[in-house]
Design a protein around this motif. Structure first.
Motif, PDB file in Angstrom:
ATOM      1  N   LEU A   1      68.592  11.363 -90.657  1.00 62.51           N
ATOM      2  CA  LEU A   1      68.438  11.818 -89.286  1.00 62.51           C
ATOM      3  C   LEU A   1      69.444  12.911 -88.932  1.00 62.51           C
ATOM      4  N   ASP A   2      70.624  12.896 -89.570  1.00 60.32           N
ATOM      5  CA  ASP A   2      71.611  13.933 -89.286  1.00 60.32           C
ATOM      6  C   ASP A   2      71.114  15.320 -89.688  1.00 60.32           C
ATOM      7  N   LEU A   3      70.116  15.375 -90.556  1.00 64.25           N
ATOM      8  CA  LEU A   3      69.585  16.658 -91.004  1.00 64.25           C
ATOM      9  C   LEU A   3      68.550  17.222 -90.029  1.00 64.25           C
ATOM     10  N   LEU A   4      68.126  16.419 -89.078  1.00 67.62           N
ATOM     11  CA  LEU A   4      67.041  16.813 -88.191  1.00 67.62           C
ATOM     12  C   LEU A   4      67.583  17.286 -86.857  1.00 67.62           C
ATOM     13  N   ASP A   5      66.993  18.350 -86.321  1.00 70.03           N
ATOM     14  CA  ASP A   5      67.352  18.774 -84.978  1.00 70.03           C
ATOM     15  C   ASP A   5      66.296  18.271 -84.011  1.00 70.03           C
ATOM     16  N   ALA A   6      66.351  18.734 -82.758  1.00 69.90           N
ATOM     17  CA  ALA A   6      65.547  18.118 -81.705  1.00 69.90           C
ATOM     18  C   ALA A   6      64.050  18.205 -81.964  1.00 69.90           C
ATOM     19  N   ASP A   7      63.558  19.371 -82.381  1.00 72.05           N
ATOM     20  CA  ASP A   7      62.118  19.492 -82.540  1.00 72.05           C
ATOM     21  C   ASP A   7      61.613  18.670 -83.721  1.00 72.05           C
ATOM     22  N   ALA A   8      62.414  18.560 -84.778  1.00 73.34           N
ATOM     23  CA  ALA A   8      62.012  17.725 -85.908  1.00 73.34           C
ATOM     24  C   ALA A   8      62.017  16.250 -85.520  1.00 73.34           C
ATOM     25  N   ALA A   9      63.002  15.858 -84.731  1.00 75.34           N
ATOM     26  CA  ALA A   9      63.047  14.475 -84.270  1.00 75.34           C
ATOM     27  C   ALA A   9      61.845  14.164 -83.391  1.00 75.34           C
ATOM     28  N   PHE A  10      61.420  15.163 -82.600  1.00 73.71           N
ATOM     29  CA  PHE A  10      60.226  14.977 -81.763  1.00 73.71           C
ATOM     30  C   PHE A  10      58.992  14.749 -82.631  1.00 73.71           C
ATOM     31  N   LEU A  11      58.880  15.510 -83.721  1.00 76.51           N
ATOM     32  CA  LEU A  11      57.765  15.318 -84.637  1.00 76.51           C
ATOM     33  C   LEU A  11      57.786  13.908 -85.216  1.00 76.51           C
ATOM     34  N   CYS A  12      58.985  13.453 -85.553  1.00 74.44           N
ATOM     35  CA  CYS A  12      59.110  12.095 -86.098  1.00 74.44           C
ATOM     36  C   CYS A  12      58.592  11.059 -85.095  1.00 74.44           C
ATOM     37  N   SER A  13      58.974  11.233 -83.837  1.00 77.02           N
ATOM     38  CA  SER A  13      58.558  10.258 -82.839  1.00 77.02           C
ATOM     39  C   SER A  13      57.045  10.252 -82.676  1.00 77.02           C
ATOM     40  N   ASN A  14      56.423  11.430 -82.746  1.00 77.65           N
ATOM     41  CA  ASN A  14      54.966  11.496 -82.642  1.00 77.65           C
ATOM     42  C   ASN A  14      54.267  10.874 -83.839  1.00 77.65           C
ATOM     43  N   LEU A  15      54.942  10.869 -84.965  1.00 75.42           N
ATOM     44  CA  LEU A  15      54.341  10.350 -86.185  1.00 75.42           C
ATOM     45  C   LEU A  15      54.615   8.867 -86.410  1.00 75.42           C
ATOM     46  N   ASP A  16      55.343   8.250 -85.487  1.00 75.74           N
ATOM     47  CA  ASP A  16      55.692   6.838 -85.658  1.00 75.74           C
ATOM     48  C   ASP A  16      56.446   6.614 -86.965  1.00 75.74           C
ATOM     49  N   LEU A  17      57.370   7.513 -87.266  1.00 75.36           N
ATOM     50  CA  LEU A  17      58.101   7.392 -88.526  1.00 75.36           C
ATOM     51  C   LEU A  17      59.265   6.419 -88.439  1.00 75.36           C
ATOM     52  N   PHE A  18      59.642   6.028 -87.228  1.00 69.48           N
ATOM     53  CA  PHE A  18      60.797   5.151 -87.079  1.00 69.48           C
ATOM     54  C   PHE A  18      60.352   3.702 -87.036  1.00 69.48           C
ATOM     55  N   ARG A  19      60.986   2.880 -87.815  1.00 70.75           N
ATOM     56  CA  ARG A  19      60.692   1.455 -87.775  1.00 70.75           C
ATOM     57  C   ARG A  19      61.436   0.845 -86.593  1.00 70.75           C
ATOM     58  N   PRO A  20      60.749   0.248 -85.647  1.00 71.47           N
ATOM     59  CA  PRO A  20      61.437  -0.305 -84.478  1.00 71.47           C
ATOM     60  C   PRO A  20      62.285  -1.517 -84.849  1.00 71.47           C
ATOM     61  N   LEU A  21      63.347  -1.694 -84.103  1.00 75.25           N
ATOM     62  CA  LEU A  21      64.190  -2.871 -84.275  1.00 75.25           C
ATOM     63  C   LEU A  21      63.528  -4.014 -83.523  1.00 75.25           C
ATOM     64  N   VAL A  22      63.076  -5.022 -84.229  1.00 80.60           N
ATOM     65  CA  VAL A  22      62.399  -6.159 -83.611  1.00 80.60           C
ATOM     66  C   VAL A  22      63.383  -7.320 -83.528  1.00 80.60           C
ATOM     67  N   PRO A  23      63.791  -7.703 -82.322  1.00 78.88           N
ATOM     68  CA  PRO A  23      64.766  -8.796 -82.197  1.00 78.88           C
ATOM     69  C   PRO A  23      64.230 -10.105 -82.755  1.00 78.88           C
ATOM     70  N   LEU A  24      65.118 -10.857 -83.363  1.00 75.04           N
ATOM     71  CA  LEU A  24      64.761 -12.144 -83.956  1.00 75.04           C
ATOM     72  C   LEU A  24      65.039 -13.261 -82.954  1.00 75.04           C
ATOM     73  N   PRO A  25      64.080 -14.118 -82.647  1.00 74.74           N
ATOM     74  CA  PRO A  25      64.355 -15.270 -81.780  1.00 74.74           C
ATOM     75  C   PRO A  25      65.329 -16.234 -82.455  1.00 74.74           C
ATOM     76  N   VAL A  26      66.409 -16.553 -81.762  1.00 82.70           N
ATOM     77  CA  VAL A  26      67.432 -17.442 -82.304  1.00 82.70           C
ATOM     78  C   VAL A  26      67.871 -18.417 -81.211  1.00 82.70           C
ATOM     79  N   PRO A  27      68.440 -19.545 -81.594  1.00 82.30           N
ATOM     80  CA  PRO A  27      69.021 -20.445 -80.593  1.00 82.30           C
ATOM     81  C   PRO A  27      70.368 -19.911 -80.139  1.00 82.30           C
ATOM     82  N   PRO A  28      70.860 -20.338 -78.986  1.00 83.27           N
ATOM     83  CA  PRO A  28      72.212 -19.953 -78.559  1.00 83.27           C
ATOM     84  C   PRO A  28      73.243 -20.675 -79.412  1.00 83.27           C
TER      85      PRO A  28
END
Length: 288
Positions: A30-57
């Motif tokens: 990601l450090d190699l990408l500037d704003a317009d490249a990052a925008f392309l990534c977002s449109n392409l769904d290239l980022f794996r979302p962080l999915v929180p894990l259900p846990v007990p307290p």
């Protein structure tokens, strides 16, 4: 590396036109990408979302919950603390400000009321509330004062020796919340042990990696927040907090309610906070 950047950008443009391709951009690129490249990534769904894990307290104590203001702990983590208490955990509460809004008599009276409410809320969790005696919205104006809070928290950590610490997320929208997290990070020494940090949401969302199902204690959380009647008179924190918790139920199949946390070991929490810039934390003391 302008040549490499151009190649990456052209490759992303090609992928955008041919959505059948499936690929993933590694975080180190990601450090190699500037704003317009990052925008392309977002449109392409290239980022794996962080999915929180259900846990007990946390099931075992002691637990230290740190708030910037009286009511933060109830709004951000009240349901999880109630569940932890039911599971037998011992809880201590510490607030980085005393709830007052200034040095005058009326401002100090506000602080007295808020501290009384915090003690009642803490008692409902079987806890004792302790306060660093400074008004709200003062920590960001004085690094020395914020350091005093950190030293104070260090003494509490060494006394309580918690296995888990709840605190506001370090990049919360409110400056006092950020400084409470900053002060905690500075207080996490070897003498204080290696607790697990549960950074909670108050004024803004956090990049949560775990959620706690609080569906069975929603009414109890509402009652806990309701103990802060002086704050509820001016803002419906119950509605906002439980609305957010129901939004987070998307990680529970869309039913019930959940509190979201960024949960990390103490040493990783310290590393995260140390990367924050002074501009993200402190204001010039001459600013209005």
């Amino acid at each position: 590396m302008p040549g490499l950047k151009d190649k990456i950008r052209k490759g992303l443009s090609l992928l955008q036109s041919r959505r059948a391709y499936v690929c993933h951009v590694e975080p180190r690129l990601l450090d190699l990408l500037d704003a317009d490249a990052a925008f392309l990534c977002s449109n392409l769904d290239l980022f794996r979302p962080l999915v929180p894990l259900p846990v007990p307290p946390p099931a075992k104590g002691p637990i230290l919950v740190v708030g910037a203001h009286p009511d933060d702990e109830a709004v951000g983590a009240g349901g999880s603390l109630i569940l932890a208490r039911k599971r037998g955990a011992r809880i201590a509460a510490a607030f980085a400000t005393d709830g007052s809004s200034g040095p005058g008599p009326e401002e100090q009276e506000i602080g007295r009321i808020r501290r009384a409410e915090a003690r009642a809320a803490a008692a409902a969790l079987g806890a004792k509330a302790e306060f660093f005696r400074t008004p709200v919205r003062t920590l960001a104006r004085s690094r020395d004062l914020a350091q005093e809070v950190s030293d104070w928290l260090k003494s509490l950590l060494e006394r309580v020796k918690p296995r888990a610490v709840f605190c506001p997320f370090p990049l919360d929208a409110h400056t006092d919340h950020r400084l409470a997290a900053w002060a905690l990070a500075g207080a996490l020494t070897k003498e204080a042990g290696e607790p697990i940090i549960w950074a909670y949401e108050v004024a803004s969302l956090c990049p949560a990696n775990v959620v706690v199902d609080i569906s069975g204690v929603e009414e109890e959380k509402a009652a806990l927040i309701g103990k802060y009647s002086s704050q509820m008179a001016r803002f419906d924190y119950v509605n906002v907090a439980l609305g957010l918790n129901r939004f987070h139920s998307r990680h529970l199949g869309g039913r019930g309610a959940a509190e979201a946390f960024f949960r990390v070991p103490a040493r990783e929490f310290k590393k995260l906070v140390e990367r924050l810039s002074p501009e993200q934390l402190f204001k010039n003391e001459t600013d209005p």
